[in-house]
Design an enzyme around this catalytic site. Structure first.
Site, mmCIF file in Angstrom:
data_model
loop_
_atom_site.group_PDB
_atom_site.id
_atom_site.type_symbol
_atom_site.label_atom_id
_atom_site.label_comp_id
_atom_site.label_asym_id
_atom_site.label_seq_id
_atom_site.Cartn_x
_atom_site.Cartn_y
_atom_site.Cartn_z
ATOM 1 C CB CYS A 23 17.206 -1.779 7.829
ATOM 2 S SG CYS A 23 18.572 -0.790 7.226
ATOM 3 N N GLY A 50 12.684 1.844 5.866
ATOM 4 C CA GLY A 50 13.787 2.116 4.946
ATOM 5 C C GLY A 50 13.308 2.222 3.523
ATOM 6 C CG ASN A 124 16.557 -3.090 11.797
ATOM 7 O OD1 ASN A 124 17.021 -1.972 11.650
ATOM 8 N ND2 ASN A 124 15.536 -3.340 12.576
ATOM 9 N N GLY A 125 19.886 -2.416 11.972
ATOM 10 C CA GLY A 125 20.661 -1.937 13.109
ATOM 11 C C GLY A 125 21.991 -1.389 12.639
ATOM 12 C CE1 TYR A 277 8.576 9.573 12.275
ATOM 13 C CE2 TYR A 277 10.617 8.343 12.361
ATOM 14 C CZ TYR A 277 9.685 9.048 11.635
ATOM 15 O OH TYR A 277 9.843 9.215 10.301
#
Ligand code: SF4
Length: 591
Positions: A23, A50, A124-125, A277
């Site tokens: 995210c 995301g 996020n996570g 990436y």
């Protein structure tokens, strides 16, 4: 894919979906500026992290506006919506699902009512102790499930759990509640959250995912602040990088500036895959340019796996920097052998069966005049299942390539990630089952070479002891719970998995306006009106326990907790034809 309201999403069909990254979170404190638009552009810069849903919350001190829906940032928001969201500070979120299915009720920011105001939170996570946290919430409620708030309304994410635990506190302020709760969270979390008066940010003690602080100065503003998942988002809104939010650090931002408090000792284990990436190439992590890291990974790959060839090329776009590095180190010319259509998967028109039969060619088309008769080296960032690379190799051979040598700028991915990236279950990871030679055979490549773990880490210029490399090594830096107490679908009911959600297709438009109480009181649940004016959410959605789903028995030691989504190459995976895919039963004969 058609949503329940008749609109089409960007997915090609119900089983296809875009890349699954991590995210993106954003927060801004900028009185006098258009914080909704700043957040919109911040999220736009973080869109690669995301693509499932997007949301923004703004506050002007007394009134909070929240707007969120399924889809890309540019699909969810328009000028009129953003213009109706005034405020001094804001947070935003672009989601890809880790805990909790991809449906409307799980979109962020999440909302909660605290004794002192309203809480909006973006995450996020992925937490690994969600089951324990849910037990804690039940215990707080006298063993009863939540009857109000997002959990009662069908949200099945770890984010909603954190929101509920933060909201239901007995402290004098949200700040105190956060300092009590944050040390008990386990896993990866970068949070931006806010109430009517303040903006907050926190990062887990391992700092698995990136989070940075920037300062914002404009004609109207001397002391604005921005918090974002990546430095690229600071650049795009004109903020100046100040520093990383430290692992284990909690920030409070208001008219007095930024106040830093530590809730846990830093124990760094940053995700090395952000360098490989996930992060944008124009982002900097811990002082190291992501682009430069990738180019160096390519150089190192050439040192480790040299082969005679006529041209080095990349799987666009993520393989490009490493391919440039490989070409530079090897002295073999770099060229473009594949043209990528960046807009496939974003289309609003569903392809006909005839078009779908083109498979991966919808997305990538070989430049026949460039590849014909050449010995090619094609560089990619990772191999998850191998299906995409197999289809690409075949396409290049069909276009006349004389040889195709595959080079990968990360080591073999053998283990699933529990900290916010869905690769696949262990059984789907081709490197978990087969040797490099056998994988090359499956891909149809003349040779295959992966960078070494040491080479990859060296390219990041980070100390190895500060990095998470679990998907390559199986050594997880944050202890994992038992298999029955982890996984993406922990709180999804069987019927609810992947479903459209209670108000699917109806964007949430929330306005909370009330006096922020001076003394604690038990506020009622926030009402949520949808864009199309349906009844209040609480009246529509039955409340009750969100059941903990029985997890299937692990098979052959593989992860069966729902982490079966496509990984980094999923955008291409979604376009693969049945014959491109490796059948579950396939066994490559090992020597
Ligand atoms: S397991 Fe892999 S993808 Fe997940 S945080 Fe660790 S390095 Fe990153």
């Amino acid at each position: 894919m058609i949503r329940p309201d008749g609109k089409l999403t960007h997915d090609l069909d119900p089983v296809d979906h875009g890349p699954k990254d991590a995210c993106g979170v954003f927060g801004v404190w900028a009185p006098g500026e258009d914080v909704a638009k700043l957040t919109y552009y911040g999220l736009y810069a973080l869109q690669h992290r995301g693509q499932e849903s997007a949301g923004i919350a703004t506050s002007n001190g007394k009134r909070i506006h929240v707007y969120k829906d399924m889809g890309l940032v540019s699909q969810v928001f328009d000028e009129a919506t953003l213009s109706s969201m005034p405020g001094d500070h804001a947070i935003g979120h672009a989601r890809y699902s880790t805990t909790g299915a991809s449906h409307w009720a799980n979109a962020q920011p999440t909302l909660g009512t605290t004794p002192h105001g309203t809480l909006c939170l973006a995450h996020n996570g992925n937490l690994v102790n969600s089951a324990d946290l849910y037990d804690r919430l039940l215990a707080k409620n006298g063993g009863k499930p939540p009857t109000h708030g997002e959990l009662a309304q069908g949200n099945t994410t770890d984010t909603a759990l954190v929101t509920a635990l933060l909201a239901e506190h007995d402290f004098d302020s949200l700040e105190e509640a956060a300092l009590d709760l944050l040390p008990t969270l386990r896993g990866a979390f970068c949070l931006t959250f806010m109430d009517e008066g303040k903006l907050y940010a926190a990062r887990d003690p391992q700092g698995v995912r990136p989070l940075v602080l920037g300062s914002l100065k404009t004609d109207n503003l001397d002391n604005g602040w921005v918090v974002a998942s990546e430095t690229a988002a600071l650049d795009i809104v004109g903020a100046e990088f100040v520093r990383e939010v430290e692992p284990g650090e909690f920030l409070t931002i208001d008219e007095n500036g930024v106040r830093s408090q530590r809730f846990a000792k830093a124990d760094p284990a940053g995700c090395v895959f952000e360098f490989v990436y996930l992060a944008r190439p124009d982002t900097t992590i811990d002082g190291r340019s992501v682009y430069e890291s990738r180019v160096e990974m390519g150089r190192q790959l050439a040192r480790e796996h040299q082969v005679e060839a006529d041209m080095v090329m990349a799987t666009p776009e993520s393989g490009v920097p490493a391919a440039i590095g490989y070409a530079e180190q090897s002295g073999i010319p770099y060229g473009n052998g594949l043209v990528k259509n960046a807009y496939v998967g974003r289309t609003f028109i569903q392809p006909s069966q005839t078009i779908r039969q083109l498979g991966i060619r919808l997305k990538l088309n070989p430049l026949k005049s460039v590849v014909e008769g050449k010995r090619l080296i094609i560089v990619d960032d990772s191999i998850v299942r191998g299906n995409t690379q197999r289809a690409v190799v075949k396409m290049l051979r069909d276009a006349g390539a004389a040889e195709v040598h595959v080079r990968i700028s990360s080591p073999p991915v053998k283990w699933p990630c529990f900290y916010g990236i869905d690769f696949a279950s262990r059984s789907e990871l081709i490197a978990n089952e087969f040797s490099v030679e056998k994988i090359a055979e499956y891909l149809g490549a003349d040779s295959l070479g992966y960078i070494s773990p040491e080479g990859m880490i060296a390219a990041t210029e980070q100390p190895v002891e500060n990095m998470c490399t679990a998907c390559f090594t199986g050594t997880y830096p944050i202890e994992l719970p038992s298999e029955d107490r982890r996984g993406k679908s922990l709180f999804d009911s069987e019927e609810g998995k992947g479903a459209g959600g209670p108000l699917a297709g109806k964007a949430a438009e929330v306005t909370v306006e009330r006096e922020v109480p001076a003394k604690p009181e038990h506020a009622e649940a926030i009402s949520i009106d949808t864009r199309t004016g349906t009844p209040l959410l609480e009246n529509k959605v039955p409340t009750g326990l969100i059941p903990l789903v029985e997890q299937p028995t692990p098979v052959g030691g593989c992860d069966t907790t729902g982490s079966c989504e496509p990984g980094p190459d999923s955008e291409l995976e979604a376009l693969l034809l049945p014959e491109d895919r490796r059948p579950a039963s396939l066994s490559i004969q090992e020597d």
